[in-house]
Design a protein around this motif. Structure first.
Motif, PDB file in Angstrom:
ATOM      1  N   VAL A  24      60.520 -55.418  36.007  1.00 35.69           N
ATOM      2  CA  VAL A  24      59.203 -55.753  36.541  1.00 35.69           C
ATOM      3  C   VAL A  24      58.668 -54.550  37.312  1.00 35.69           C
ATOM      4  N   TYR A  25      57.546 -54.030  36.830  1.00 40.22           N
ATOM      5  CA  TYR A  25      56.856 -52.935  37.512  1.00 40.22           C
ATOM      6  C   TYR A  25      55.604 -53.495  38.161  1.00 40.22           C
ATOM      7  N   ARG A  26      55.447 -53.237  39.447  1.00 37.62           N
ATOM      8  CA  ARG A  26      54.210 -53.565  40.157  1.00 37.62           C
ATOM      9  C   ARG A  26      53.665 -52.221  40.649  1.00 37.62           C
ATOM     10  N   LEU A  27      52.641 -51.745  39.960  1.00 40.64           N
ATOM     11  CA  LEU A  27      52.093 -50.421  40.246  1.00 40.64           C
ATOM     12  C   LEU A  27      50.977 -50.544  41.276  1.00 40.64           C
ATOM     13  N   LEU A  28      51.297 -50.118  42.477  1.00 40.18           N
ATOM     14  CA  LEU A  28      50.403 -50.304  43.621  1.00 40.18           C
ATOM     15  C   LEU A  28      49.854 -48.993  44.172  1.00 40.18           C
ATOM     16  N   ALA A  29      50.415 -47.874  43.735  1.00 43.23           N
ATOM     17  CA  ALA A  29      50.041 -46.565  44.271  1.00 43.23           C
ATOM     18  C   ALA A  29      49.930 -45.571  43.114  1.00 43.23           C
ATOM     19  N   PRO A  30      49.242 -44.449  43.325  1.00 37.96           N
ATOM     20  CA  PRO A  30      49.144 -43.433  42.274  1.00 37.96           C
ATOM     21  C   PRO A  30      50.529 -42.969  41.820  1.00 37.96           C
ATOM     22  N   ILE A  31      50.608 -42.555  40.547  1.00 37.73           N
ATOM     23  CA  ILE A  31      51.889 -42.125  39.986  1.00 37.73           C
ATOM     24  C   ILE A  31      51.784 -40.665  39.584  1.00 37.73           C
ATOM     25  N   ASP A  32      52.388 -39.809  40.417  1.00 37.61           N
ATOM     26  CA  ASP A  32      52.452 -38.387  40.101  1.00 37.61           C
ATOM     27  C   ASP A  32      53.757 -38.144  39.335  1.00 37.61           C
ATOM     28  N   ASP A  33      54.086 -36.887  39.093  1.00 35.65           N
ATOM     29  CA  ASP A  33      55.274 -36.559  38.301  1.00 35.65           C
ATOM     30  C   ASP A  33      56.553 -37.096  38.945  1.00 35.65           C
ATOM     31  N   GLU A  51      70.850 -55.547  31.902  1.00 30.30           N
ATOM     32  CA  GLU A  51      70.347 -56.582  32.799  1.00 30.30           C
ATOM     33  C   GLU A  51      68.978 -57.073  32.362  1.00 30.30           C
ATOM     34  N   ALA A  52      68.309 -56.313  31.490  1.00 31.66           N
ATOM     35  CA  ALA A  52      66.970 -56.670  31.038  1.00 31.66           C
ATOM     36  C   ALA A  52      66.758 -56.174  29.614  1.00 31.66           C
ATOM     37  N   ASP A  53      65.900 -56.899  28.872  1.00 28.09           N
ATOM     38  CA  ASP A  53      65.491 -56.438  27.543  1.00 28.09           C
ATOM     39  C   ASP A  53      63.988 -56.606  27.327  1.00 28.09           C
ATOM     40  N   ARG A  54      63.295 -57.002  28.394  1.00 27.52           N
ATOM     41  CA  ARG A  54      61.845 -57.148  28.367  1.00 27.52           C
ATOM     42  C   ARG A  54      61.268 -56.408  29.577  1.00 27.52           C
ATOM     43  N   VAL A  55      59.992 -56.027  29.457  1.00 28.66           N
ATOM     44  CA  VAL A  55      59.331 -55.288  30.534  1.00 28.66           C
ATOM     45  C   VAL A  55      57.971 -55.914  30.788  1.00 28.66           C
ATOM     46  N   ILE A  56      57.635 -56.080  32.054  1.00 27.07           N
ATOM     47  CA  ILE A  56      56.295 -56.522  32.432  1.00 27.07           C
ATOM     48  C   ILE A  56      55.743 -55.513  33.437  1.00 27.07           C
ATOM     49  N   ILE A  57      54.507 -55.083  33.193  1.00 26.80           N
ATOM     50  CA  ILE A  57      53.897 -54.044  34.018  1.00 26.80           C
ATOM     51  C   ILE A  57      52.576 -54.564  34.580  1.00 26.80           C
ATOM     52  N   ASP A  58      52.503 -54.644  35.884  1.00 25.38           N
ATOM     53  CA  ASP A  58      51.315 -55.098  36.597  1.00 25.38           C
ATOM     54  C   ASP A  58      50.499 -53.866  36.979  1.00 25.38           C
ATOM     55  N   ILE A  59      49.341 -53.694  36.332  1.00 20.49           N
ATOM     56  CA  ILE A  59      48.500 -52.524  36.629  1.00 20.49           C
ATOM     57  C   ILE A  59      47.215 -52.929  37.359  1.00 20.49           C
ATOM     58  N   ARG A  60      47.209 -54.114  37.965  1.00 18.52           N
ATOM     59  CA  ARG A  60      45.995 -54.597  38.653  1.00 18.52           C
ATOM     60  C   ARG A  60      45.514 -53.630  39.719  1.00 18.52           C
ATOM     61  N   ARG A  61      46.429 -52.977  40.438  1.00 15.96           N
ATOM     62  CA  ARG A  61      46.027 -52.070  41.524  1.00 15.96           C
ATOM     63  C   ARG A  61      46.282 -50.607  41.191  1.00 15.96           C
ATOM     64  N   SER A  62      46.668 -50.342  39.974  1.00 11.01           N
ATOM     65  CA  SER A  62      46.972 -48.978  39.555  1.00 11.01           C
ATOM     66  C   SER A  62      45.695 -48.155  39.473  1.00 11.01           C
ATOM     67  N   ILE A  87      51.733 -55.860  29.484  1.00  9.31           N
ATOM     68  CA  ILE A  87      50.980 -55.168  30.527  1.00  9.31           C
ATOM     69  C   ILE A  87      49.799 -56.056  30.885  1.00  9.31           C
ATOM     70  N   PHE A  88      49.557 -56.236  32.173  1.00 11.83           N
ATOM     71  CA  PHE A  88      48.422 -57.081  32.540  1.00 11.83           C
ATOM     72  C   PHE A  88      47.626 -56.479  33.688  1.00 11.83           C
ATOM     73  N   GLY A  89      46.328 -56.873  33.716  1.00  9.86           N
ATOM     74  CA  GLY A  89      45.431 -56.413  34.769  1.00  9.86           C
ATOM     75  C   GLY A  89      44.865 -55.043  34.471  1.00  9.86           C
ATOM     76  N   GLY A  90      44.341 -54.420  35.506  1.00  5.59           N
ATOM     77  CA  GLY A  90      43.877 -53.048  35.410  1.00  5.59           C
ATOM     78  C   GLY A  90      42.395 -52.906  35.152  1.00  5.59           C
ATOM     79  N   ASN A  91      41.842 -51.837  35.685  1.00  2.10           N
ATOM     80  CA  ASN A  91      40.440 -51.530  35.429  1.00  2.10           C
ATOM     81  C   ASN A  91      40.320 -50.819  34.082  1.00  2.10           C
ATOM     82  N   THR A  92      39.115 -50.583  33.640  1.00  5.08           N
ATOM     83  CA  THR A  92      38.878 -49.983  32.327  1.00  5.08           C
ATOM     84  C   THR A  92      39.549 -48.624  32.196  1.00  5.08           C
ATOM     85  N   PHE A  93      39.469 -47.798  33.223  1.00  4.11           N
ATOM     86  CA  PHE A  93      40.068 -46.456  33.172  1.00  4.11           C
ATOM     87  C   PHE A  93      41.579 -46.525  32.982  1.00  4.11           C
TER      88      PHE A  93
END
Length: 129
Positions: A24-33, A51-62, A87-93
């Motif tokens: 589970v990724y909750r992307l709340l801040a900018p992601i640099d290198d 421990e996992a074979d699925r991924v969920i990525i929250d980009i609502r605040r990315s 992957i769910f959420g996120g603005n157009t950019f």
């Protein structure tokens, strides 16, 4: 005195956890290198330990992914241990950037959703034959 909103944005940190067989990724801040490397390493560890074979990525605040971070995401999403990625959420950019990453990953098991509930429903649905 610093604005509370400004303080919150400076203290937000991206999260990587393993819950119910999912990275589970909750992307709340900018992601640099450097942050891209951290997220990649922590997510791969869950996959490597089976421990996992699925991924969920929250980009609502990315808001930002560096070029190097996008390349890391592409490689991560190509991991054969991943059965499905939602992957769910996120603005157009941000959704546009994610679309390029998905295209580069060349996997058919990655989908966008408007809500977390829709994403989770698809992730837990039986595999199509």
């Amino acid at each position: 005195m610093t604005n509370t909103v400004e303080q919150d944005t400076k203290t937000l940190k991206n999260e990587v956890t393993c819950e119910k067989g999912m990275v589970v990724y909750r992307l709340l801040a900018p992601i640099d290198d450097r942050e891209g490397e951290r997220l990649d390493t922590e997510g791969r560890a869950f996959l490597d330990r089976k421990e996992a074979d699925r991924v969920i990525i929250d980009i609502r605040r990315s808001s930002y992914f560096s070029s190097a971070a996008r390349k890391r995401w592409t490689n991560f999403l190509q991991n054969p241990e991943i059965v499905k990625t939602a992957i769910f959420g996120g603005n157009t950019f941000v959704r546009t950037l994610a679309t390029f990453v998905i295209g580069a990953a060349q996997r058919k098991n990655i989908k966008f959703f408007a809500t977390e509930n829709e994403a989770l429903e698809w992730l837990h649905a039986p595999e199509e034959q």
